[in-house]
Design a protein around this motif. Structure first.
Motif, PDB file in Angstrom:
ATOM      1  N   PRO A   2      -5.629  12.222  14.297  1.00  0.00           N
ATOM      2  CA  PRO A   2      -5.087  12.990  13.230  1.00  0.00           C
ATOM      3  C   PRO A   2      -4.812  12.166  12.003  1.00  0.00           C
ATOM      4  N   GLN A   3      -5.160  12.930  10.809  1.00  0.00           N
ATOM      5  CA  GLN A   3      -4.818  12.151   9.753  1.00  0.00           C
ATOM      6  C   GLN A   3      -3.965  13.056   8.618  1.00  0.00           C
ATOM      7  N   ILE A   4      -3.517  12.439   7.730  1.00  0.00           N
ATOM      8  CA  ILE A   4      -2.824  13.250   6.557  1.00  0.00           C
ATOM      9  C   ILE A   4      -3.244  12.320   5.211  1.00  0.00           C
ATOM     10  N   SER A   5      -3.518  13.211   4.259  1.00  0.00           N
ATOM     11  CA  SER A   5      -3.569  12.793   2.880  1.00  0.00           C
ATOM     12  C   SER A   5      -2.851  13.402   1.830  1.00  0.00           C
ATOM     13  N   SER A   6      -2.374  12.573   0.937  1.00  0.00           N
ATOM     14  CA  SER A   6      -1.354  13.246  -0.107  1.00  0.00           C
ATOM     15  C   SER A   6      -1.399  12.254  -1.324  1.00  0.00           C
ATOM     16  N   GLN A   7      -1.773  12.651  -2.227  1.00  0.00           N
ATOM     17  CA  GLN A   7      -1.745  12.038  -3.550  1.00  0.00           C
ATOM     18  C   GLN A   7      -2.185  10.745  -3.500  1.00  0.00           C
ATOM     19  N   ILE A  58      -4.758   3.187   0.434  1.00  0.00           N
ATOM     20  CA  ILE A  58      -4.135   3.749  -0.786  1.00  0.00           C
ATOM     21  C   ILE A  58      -5.347   3.590  -1.765  1.00  0.00           C
ATOM     22  N   GLU A  59      -5.516   4.582  -2.311  1.00  0.00           N
ATOM     23  CA  GLU A  59      -6.232   4.686  -3.864  1.00  0.00           C
ATOM     24  C   GLU A  59      -5.824   3.628  -4.691  1.00  0.00           C
ATOM     25  N   SER A  60      -6.792   3.250  -5.566  1.00  0.00           N
ATOM     26  CA  SER A  60      -6.334   2.650  -6.822  1.00  0.00           C
ATOM     27  C   SER A  60      -5.555   3.376  -7.661  1.00  0.00           C
ATOM     28  N   LYS A  61      -4.349   2.784  -8.021  1.00  0.00           N
ATOM     29  CA  LYS A  61      -3.239   3.346  -8.875  1.00  0.00           C
ATOM     30  C   LYS A  61      -2.304   4.282  -8.085  1.00  0.00           C
ATOM     31  N   ALA A  62      -2.612   4.468  -7.024  1.00  0.00           N
ATOM     32  CA  ALA A  62      -1.577   5.451  -6.104  1.00  0.00           C
ATOM     33  C   ALA A  62      -0.335   4.916  -5.467  1.00  0.00           C
ATOM     34  N   GLN A  63       0.611   5.441  -5.326  1.00  0.00           N
ATOM     35  CA  GLN A  63       1.702   4.847  -4.834  1.00  0.00           C
ATOM     36  C   GLN A  63       2.054   5.410  -3.345  1.00  0.00           C
ATOM     37  N   LEU A  64       2.502   4.425  -2.414  1.00  0.00           N
ATOM     38  CA  LEU A  64       2.747   4.825  -1.137  1.00  0.00           C
ATOM     39  C   LEU A  64       4.297   5.121  -0.953  1.00  0.00           C
ATOM     40  N   GLU A  65       4.829   6.070  -0.611  1.00  0.00           N
ATOM     41  CA  GLU A  65       6.133   6.329  -0.544  1.00  0.00           C
ATOM     42  C   GLU A  65       6.647   6.975   0.912  1.00  0.00           C
ATOM     43  N   HIS A  76      -4.777  -5.277   5.309  1.00  0.00           N
ATOM     44  CA  HIS A  76      -6.140  -5.969   5.567  1.00  0.00           C
ATOM     45  C   HIS A  76      -6.949  -5.447   4.648  1.00  0.00           C
ATOM     46  N   THR A  77      -6.640  -4.982   3.643  1.00  0.00           N
ATOM     47  CA  THR A  77      -7.789  -4.826   2.388  1.00  0.00           C
ATOM     48  C   THR A  77      -6.853  -4.658   1.217  1.00  0.00           C
ATOM     49  N   GLY A  78      -7.459  -5.446   0.228  1.00  0.00           N
ATOM     50  CA  GLY A  78      -7.069  -5.457  -1.192  1.00  0.00           C
ATOM     51  C   GLY A  78      -5.538  -5.897  -1.331  1.00  0.00           C
ATOM     52  N   SER A  79      -4.715  -5.439  -1.747  1.00  0.00           N
ATOM     53  CA  SER A  79      -3.316  -6.154  -2.140  1.00  0.00           C
ATOM     54  C   SER A  79      -2.498  -4.937  -2.530  1.00  0.00           C
ATOM     55  N   ILE A  80      -1.080  -5.167  -2.455  1.00  0.00           N
ATOM     56  CA  ILE A  80      -0.097  -4.184  -2.654  1.00  0.00           C
ATOM     57  C   ILE A  80       1.111  -4.835  -3.315  1.00  0.00           C
ATOM     58  N   THR A  81       1.791  -4.065  -4.270  1.00  0.00           N
ATOM     59  CA  THR A  81       2.970  -4.719  -5.023  1.00  0.00           C
ATOM     60  C   THR A  81       4.198  -4.006  -4.543  1.00  0.00           C
ATOM     61  N   ALA A  82       5.195  -4.719  -4.257  1.00  0.00           N
ATOM     62  CA  ALA A  82       6.486  -3.932  -3.865  1.00  0.00           C
ATOM     63  C   ALA A  82       7.587  -4.743  -4.473  1.00  0.00           C
ATOM     64  N   ILE A 100       9.961   2.564   2.172  1.00  0.00           N
ATOM     65  CA  ILE A 100       8.691   1.785   1.968  1.00  0.00           C
ATOM     66  C   ILE A 100       8.270   2.422   0.758  1.00  0.00           C
ATOM     67  N   ILE A 101       8.142   1.711  -0.524  1.00  0.00           N
ATOM     68  CA  ILE A 101       7.443   2.126  -1.802  1.00  0.00           C
ATOM     69  C   ILE A 101       6.511   0.787  -2.012  1.00  0.00           C
ATOM     70  N   ALA A 102       5.145   1.130  -2.290  1.00  0.00           N
ATOM     71  CA  ALA A 102       4.381  -0.033  -2.686  1.00  0.00           C
ATOM     72  C   ALA A 102       3.235   0.653  -3.581  1.00  0.00           C
ATOM     73  N   THR A 103       2.688   0.049  -4.689  1.00  0.00           N
ATOM     74  CA  THR A 103       1.718   0.455  -5.263  1.00  0.00           C
ATOM     75  C   THR A 103       0.506  -0.633  -5.307  1.00  0.00           C
ATOM     76  N   THR A 104      -0.662  -0.253  -5.784  1.00  0.00           N
ATOM     77  CA  THR A 104      -1.895  -0.888  -5.686  1.00  0.00           C
ATOM     78  C   THR A 104      -2.481  -0.611  -6.822  1.00  0.00           C
ATOM     79  N   ASP A 105      -3.357  -1.568  -7.449  1.00  0.00           N
ATOM     80  CA  ASP A 105      -4.154  -1.474  -8.568  1.00  0.00           C
ATOM     81  C   ASP A 105      -5.791  -1.567  -8.070  1.00  0.00           C
ATOM     82  N   GLN A 106      -5.877  -1.627  -6.843  1.00  0.00           N
ATOM     83  CA  GLN A 106      -7.231  -1.410  -6.191  1.00  0.00           C
ATOM     84  C   GLN A 106      -7.253  -0.783  -4.853  1.00  0.00           C
ATOM     85  N   PRO A 107      -8.348  -0.249  -4.423  1.00  0.00           N
ATOM     86  CA  PRO A 107      -8.289   0.405  -3.056  1.00  0.00           C
ATOM     87  C   PRO A 107      -7.780  -0.687  -1.956  1.00  0.00           C
TER      88      PRO A 107
END
Length: 279
Positions: A139-144, A180-187, A201-207, A226-233
């Motif tokens: 199962p999968q969930i997608s949001s913002q 996480i898509e580019s410019k999206a935020q994980l919360e 495993h892919t790209g980078s995140i900022t926290a 858990i709060i993180a952002t990214t400027d790339q997929p």
């Protein structure tokens, strides 16, 4: 997001010379109840086609997840399954398993993971178990701009919960793949358990103002959101579980609690008590 420790995956080889990146945790300090995380990522078949010929295990659970490519799993219990991109496979090896994992010939590159979980001392000699997601799916969930796939256990994203069909991992273990898509935020709210890990495993995140790159495993405070952002997929594996805080005695494919138990495992394997790989 409170990052307690950063561990860098290191180049290694396993099986018949498969090139991997590994984060070991056999000292029990930062990963418990997880023992090891291996990432296999290559577009060159010479790096992985020799695979993992028949070998034994005792006292652990193995969890395999593929993003790209495929493996054929065979074991002495009679299981023979193709595990392909998007699938997971879990074995509780208990008192003993012999298995092999060989790349499928039609694989055009490989990206996947094998994660080892420790087993409680009282369960290490249980009968082996096997399960995969080839038929059930995951199962999968997608949001913002955030996409979560529940690989094992139950997960919640923005008040929506999903449950993986694999729900019996040791130590209440749970694993999710989050993209996480580019410019999206994980919360995500605090996990509320003692051990929470994030492997990028892919790209980078900022926290909290700090940037973390692919190949880094973050040991997180389980009581912190858990709060993180990214400027790339970007993508990461999120793992949680309850540490065992038990002695770890490790030798190759065997993980027990004492050296005497390790010697028992070696003797039992050499005496043929683990069975034979199915044909």
């Amino acid at each position: 997001m409170n990052v307690i420790k950063v561990l860098n995956a290191q180049p290694a080889e396993d099986g018949a010379g498969v090139k991997i990146r590994r984060v070991p945790g056999f000292d029990g300090r930062y990963l418990d109840p997880f023992l090891m995380l291996d990432e296999l990522k290559s577009d060159h078949s010479d790096d992985y086609m020799a695979g993992f010929p028949a070998h034994p295990h005792r006292g652990i659970e193995t969890f395999t997840y593929l993003i790209k490519g495929g493996f054929e799993h065979r074991d002495h219990l009679g299981n023979r399954k193709a595990v392909r991109a998007g699938d997971v496979q879990w074995m509780s090896t208990g008192k003993g398993v012999i298995h092999s994992e060989m790349p499928l010939a039609d694989s055009e590159g490989l990206h996947g993971f094998q994660i080892w979980l420790n087993m409680d001392a009282k369960d290490k000699m249980n009968a082996p178990q096997y399960q995969d997601s080839a038929q059930s799916g995951l199962p999968q969930i997608s949001s913002q701009g955030v996409h979560l796939k529940a690989l094992a256990g139950a997960w919640t994203l923005n008040a929506e919960q999903v449950q993986s069909p694999l729900s019996n991992l040791a130590c209440n273990g749970a694993i999710a793949d989050i993209n996480i898509e580019s410019k999206a935020q994980l919360e995500m709210p605090a996990m509320g358990c003692e051990r929470v890990l994030a492997y990028i495993h892919t790209g980078s995140i900022t926290a909290a103002g700090q940037r973390y790159q692919a190949g880094q495993l973050l040991v997180l405070d389980g009581d912190s959101a858990i709060i993180a952002t990214t400027d790339q997929p970007s993508g990461l594996l999120l793992l949680r579980g309850e540490p065992l805080h038990q002695p770890i005695a490790h030798m190759g494919p065997f993980v027990m609690n004492t050296q005497a138990q390790l010697q028992d495992a070696i003797r039992d394997y050499q005496n043929g008590q683990f069975g034979q790989l199915s044909q």
